[in-house]
Design a protein around this motif. Structure first.
Motif, short mmCIF file in Angstrom:
data_model
loop_
_atom_site.label_atom_id
_atom_site.label_comp_id
_atom_site.label_asym_id
_atom_site.label_seq_id
_atom_site.Cartn_x
_atom_site.Cartn_y
_atom_site.Cartn_z
N ILE A 150 0.69 3.27 6.00
CA ILE A 150 0.19 3.54 7.73
C ILE A 150 0.97 3.02 8.00
O ILE A 150 1.63 3.53 9.29
CB ILE A 150 -0.99 3.75 7.08
CG1 ILE A 150 -1.61 4.80 6.02
CG2 ILE A 150 -1.46 4.03 8.23
CD1 ILE A 150 -3.56 4.31 5.72
N LEU A 151 0.50 1.96 7.71
CA LEU A 151 1.39 0.59 9.11
C LEU A 151 2.65 0.29 8.90
O LEU A 151 3.84 0.61 9.77
CB LEU A 151 1.17 -0.62 8.80
CG LEU A 151 1.48 -2.00 9.45
CD1 LEU A 151 0.73 -1.87 10.95
CD2 LEU A 151 1.07 -3.84 9.47
N ILE A 152 3.58 0.98 8.01
CA ILE A 152 5.50 0.73 7.86
C ILE A 152 5.24 1.41 8.37
O ILE A 152 6.87 2.07 9.31
CB ILE A 152 5.75 0.49 6.48
CG1 ILE A 152 5.45 -0.90 5.50
CG2 ILE A 152 7.00 0.92 5.96
CD1 ILE A 152 5.73 -1.26 4.68
N PHE A 153 4.52 3.19 8.13
CA PHE A 153 5.12 4.61 9.12
C PHE A 153 5.22 4.57 9.99
O PHE A 153 5.58 5.35 10.89
CB PHE A 153 4.98 5.73 7.91
CG PHE A 153 5.25 5.63 6.00
CD1 PHE A 153 5.85 5.47 5.84
CD2 PHE A 153 4.08 6.17 5.01
CE1 PHE A 153 7.12 6.01 4.73
CE2 PHE A 153 4.77 6.06 4.17
CZ PHE A 153 6.55 5.49 3.61
N THR A 154 3.97 4.02 10.14
CA THR A 154 4.00 4.10 12.36
C THR A 154 4.75 2.85 13.03
O THR A 154 5.59 4.16 13.48
CB THR A 154 2.61 3.51 12.27
OG1 THR A 154 1.43 4.19 11.62
CG2 THR A 154 1.88 3.67 13.71
N VAL A 155 4.71 2.03 12.05
CA VAL A 155 5.77 1.00 12.86
C VAL A 155 7.94 1.21 13.31
O VAL A 155 8.06 1.70 14.18
CB VAL A 155 6.15 -0.17 12.39
CG1 VAL A 155 7.51 -0.84 12.84
CG2 VAL A 155 5.14 -0.36 12.93
N LYS A 156 8.25 2.30 12.00
CA LYS A 156 9.37 3.26 11.62
C LYS A 156 9.09 4.09 12.63
O LYS A 156 10.42 4.54 12.35
CB LYS A 156 10.05 3.39 10.20
CG LYS A 156 9.47 1.46 9.30
CD LYS A 156 11.51 2.00 9.38
CE LYS A 156 11.68 0.36 8.51
NZ LYS A 156 12.66 -0.09 8.79
#
Length: 195
Positions: free
Chosen positions: A53-59
């Motif tokens: 969730i964190l990675i997809f949001t940041v990307k």
């Protein structure tokens, strides 16, 4: 304080803190539906889902982040109302498969696509740059015009041409030197970029 709160790093830390309780929910649902007494891979699953969730949001993968929002909402509902139902097992299977696929697509597929298309990585040229390149190949020559008239925004190749143009403004009483700011300095900077 406002600058600190709007900082991207602060947002990532805050999101990470909010994901910690989600890990507890996910581990509970995983343990209830596992044949093992204390599966360590439940932690791996929970942390992996929340990092996704964190990675997809940041990307900037908004659609994927929304899908994970729905998945984690389902985790929370299952944790609260149906921890031992078949739906919790189905949810774990779907989320795990989707996470592995999404990570593979994000980190591996994109790199491989670039490798197959071209061995040298080059940035995409803009449409305007392609038109200019085509014109140059056809024999059309371009002259840099970094000297901009602050009154009418017309551009010129040299200070001599610009000064001749400005004298026309002065003769027509359309030249207001005090209202143009540091226009000469800006022209000099643009000329340096062309050199």
């Amino acid at each position: 304080m406002r600058k600190f709160i709007l900082n991207e790093a602060f947002g990532i830390v805050a999101l990470t803190v909010l994901l910690i309780p989600q890990i507890a929910h996910t581990i509970y649902v995983f343990k209830i539906n596992s044949q093992y007494t204390d599966p360590w891979f439940g932690w791996c699953y929970a942390i992996g889902i929340d990092l996704a969730i964190l990675i997809f949001t940041v990307k900037g993968w908004t659609r994927t982040a929304y899908a994970y929002f729905a998945g984690t909402l389902a985790h929370n509902l299952v944790y609260q109302f149906y921890p031992e139902s078949i739906w919790s097992s189905v949810l774990i299977c779907i989320m795990l498969s989707a996470t592995i696929f999404s990570f593979s697509h994000l980190f591996y597929h994109k790199d491989k696509a670039v490798e197959h298309n071209n061995t040298t990585i080059q940035p995409q040229a803009s449409a305007e740059a392609l038109r200019i390149t085509t014109a140059i190949k056809a024999g059309i020559r371009f002259e840099a015009q970094p000297y901009l008239c602050p009154e009418c925004k017309q551009s010129f190749a040299s200070t001599k041409k610009l000064n001749g143009h400005i004298s026309g403004h002065k003769q027509k009483d359309t030249w207001f030197a005090d209202s143009y700011g540091n226009w000469e300095e800006e022209n000099a900077k643009r000329a340096e970029l062309c050199a």
